[in-house]
Every structure is written in structure tokens, then in C-alpha cells.
Motif scaffolding. Sequence first.
Motif, PDB file in Angstrom:
ATOM      1  N   ALA A   1       0.771  -1.021   0.034  1.00  0.00           N
ATOM      2  CA  ALA A   1      -0.066   0.043   0.059  1.00  0.00           C
ATOM      3  C   ALA A   1       0.849   1.258  -0.202  1.00  0.00           C
ATOM      4  O   ALA A   1       0.356   2.373  -0.713  1.00  0.00           O
ATOM      5  CB  ALA A   1      -1.056   0.045   1.281  1.00  0.00           C
ATOM      6  N   THR A   2       1.999   1.251   0.760  1.00  0.00           N
ATOM      7  CA  THR A   2       2.812   2.417   0.883  1.00  0.00           C
ATOM      8  C   THR A   2       3.654   2.551  -0.812  1.00  0.00           C
ATOM      9  O   THR A   2       3.688   3.640  -1.069  1.00  0.00           O
ATOM     10  CB  THR A   2       4.083   2.089   1.802  1.00  0.00           C
ATOM     11  OG1 THR A   2       3.472   2.343   3.222  1.00  0.00           O
ATOM     12  CG2 THR A   2       5.083   3.503   1.732  1.00  0.00           C
ATOM     13  N   GLN A   3       3.954   1.402  -1.208  1.00  0.00           N
ATOM     14  CA  GLN A   3       4.656   1.677  -2.397  1.00  0.00           C
ATOM     15  C   GLN A   3       3.742   2.072  -3.625  1.00  0.00           C
ATOM     16  O   GLN A   3       3.964   2.942  -4.531  1.00  0.00           O
ATOM     17  CB  GLN A   3       5.121   0.422  -2.774  1.00  0.00           C
ATOM     18  CG  GLN A   3       6.359  -0.385  -1.995  1.00  0.00           C
ATOM     19  CD  GLN A   3       7.392   0.702  -1.664  1.00  0.00           C
ATOM     20  OE1 GLN A   3       8.103   1.229  -2.828  1.00  0.00           O
ATOM     21  NE2 GLN A   3       7.614   1.109  -0.522  1.00  0.00           N
ATOM     22  N   LEU A   4       2.319   1.617  -3.540  1.00  0.00           N
ATOM     23  CA  LEU A   4       1.278   2.063  -4.372  1.00  0.00           C
ATOM     24  C   LEU A   4       1.096   3.851  -4.175  1.00  0.00           C
ATOM     25  O   LEU A   4       1.094   4.466  -5.186  1.00  0.00           O
ATOM     26  CB  LEU A   4       0.240   1.414  -4.304  1.00  0.00           C
ATOM     27  CG  LEU A   4      -0.045   0.035  -4.591  1.00  0.00           C
ATOM     28  CD1 LEU A   4      -1.276  -0.711  -4.400  1.00  0.00           C
ATOM     29  CD2 LEU A   4       0.035   0.208  -6.309  1.00  0.00           C
ATOM     30  N   SER A   5       1.321   4.017  -3.093  1.00  0.00           N
ATOM     31  CA  SER A   5       1.274   5.403  -2.525  1.00  0.00           C
ATOM     32  C   SER A   5       2.284   6.388  -3.129  1.00  0.00           C
ATOM     33  O   SER A   5       2.157   7.364  -3.827  1.00  0.00           O
ATOM     34  CB  SER A   5       1.053   5.701  -1.118  1.00  0.00           C
ATOM     35  OG  SER A   5       1.364   7.085  -0.840  1.00  0.00           O
ATOM     36  N   ILE A   6       3.442   5.961  -2.939  1.00  0.00           N
ATOM     37  CA  ILE A   6       4.520   6.228  -3.580  1.00  0.00           C
ATOM     38  C   ILE A   6       4.514   6.724  -5.358  1.00  0.00           C
ATOM     39  O   ILE A   6       4.960   7.624  -5.740  1.00  0.00           O
ATOM     40  CB  ILE A   6       5.879   5.759  -3.029  1.00  0.00           C
ATOM     41  CG1 ILE A   6       6.087   5.603  -1.665  1.00  0.00           C
ATOM     42  CG2 ILE A   6       7.191   6.300  -3.573  1.00  0.00           C
ATOM     43  CD1 ILE A   6       6.082   6.985  -0.980  1.00  0.00           C
ATOM     44  N   GLU A   7       4.154   5.450  -5.746  1.00  0.00           N
ATOM     45  CA  GLU A   7       4.194   5.477  -7.253  1.00  0.00           C
ATOM     46  C   GLU A   7       2.749   6.722  -7.834  1.00  0.00           C
ATOM     47  O   GLU A   7       3.079   7.330  -8.688  1.00  0.00           O
ATOM     48  CB  GLU A   7       3.537   4.088  -7.598  1.00  0.00           C
ATOM     49  CG  GLU A   7       4.690   3.125  -7.805  1.00  0.00           C
ATOM     50  CD  GLU A   7       3.983   1.776  -7.961  1.00  0.00           C
ATOM     51  OE1 GLU A   7       3.065   1.581  -8.303  1.00  0.00           O
ATOM     52  OE2 GLU A   7       4.687   0.582  -7.604  1.00  0.00           O
TER      53      GLU A   7
END
Length: 224
Positions: A45-51
Motif C-alpha cells: 500500500a505504501t509503494q502504491l502511494s509512492i507511485e
Amino acid sequence: MHFKDVQATLIRSLTTLKGAISLITNPSNTTSVYELEDGLRYDKATQLSIEFITSQPEIKPLLTERYLVDDPDLDTLLNYPQNSLGYRYASYLKASGFDPHFYRDIKVEDDTSYLFLRRRQTHDIWHIVTGLGTDVASEVGLKAFELAQTRSPLSALLIAGALVRTLFESPEELGYLLDRIAVGYRMGFQAKPFLAQKWEEDWEKSIEQWREELNVQVPPAYTP
């Protein structure tokens, strides 16, 4: 999966759990927020947010530059006009007894760590420009603003935790909390990216000008 990978995953999970439990017990504990964020750092979820954040063209220049600044001198900022961001920021910190370096440092080694640090560094600026206060419901409203702007899983968890706590401990305040969440999310969706701003290069700019340029609609007072 190697033992070290399992160990690292377990440590992150325990850190996340510790932060979540601490927040439910004491929602004003900023240390718990950092523990929760650090625990979520490698989650999908964090990586998707960063993307999502890095896909925004306005933010890319700051990412490339890794734009960060030293803590400002509050006495110097108090020399700016009273309607300026610099004056409002300094007077707010002085009145609250806060240190400009209130946030927990994090080593910048990638986009995720940079964005974590930049968001921590500018938290109180977001408060001032949005007009969202620092009572619990307004803090959660700012998290809703942040959720709309960044899709941060931390923001979503803090909102969910506040709802659960309010339901069980102070249900009479639920209407106000829901109002601030709705107001904050709508503001965040409509506003231009706050993470794209070099606030510290325009301390002298008025709050009104910042809001006009970023399409920020100040929230109305809550009416039950």
C-alpha cells in the motif's frame, strides 16, 4: 524466503502493531505515528502511494533535487508581515512551544524515505495553509486531506483508528469528526499538490495568496 527476510518482516509487523496500539491508547503520541509509518514503509500500500505521488509532474522536480532545508529561525520569520506564511508559522510554533525540528529524522535513501521526511518537515505548514486546526478531529481532517493528496496508508489507518476510538469513547463527537474527515478529503482532492511546494523559499507570501494559487478552500466552521 531467507531467515533474515523473515526476521525483517516480523520486526516491521511488530513495529506497526506497536504504533497502532499506542495510537489507540494515546492518539496525540507522535512517536506512535512515526513507528506506524516506519512499520508500513515496505508494504504494498505504501509503494502504491509512492507511485501515485511520483506520477504527478509537479512533484518530480523536488524528487530529483531531493529538496530539503535546514530548520528556519523563528525570530527571523517573525519579522515578516503578519499575514505571511513565515510569520504565521513562527508565531504558531512559538505560541505552542514547539521546536521547528519536531519531527523524527529519517535517512534519505530513496523516494519513499525522502517523501516521508518532507511530509514530516512540512506538517505544520499544511495545518496553517489548509486552516485545519490541531484538535483531534481537525488533525484527522488533515489526515483526510493528506489521504486525498497522497493515498497514504498511514493516513487511512489514522482515520480508521480515530473513528473506532470516537465510537467507543466519545460517540457524541462523531458528527464533528465525520465533518472534518469529509471537509479535509474534499479539500485535498481539489487542491494542487502540497508536496510540490518549496514553501521555505516564499515565507513572505501571504496565506491568502498561497491558498489562491493552490486552490485551497478554507473549511467552514462545523455546524451540528
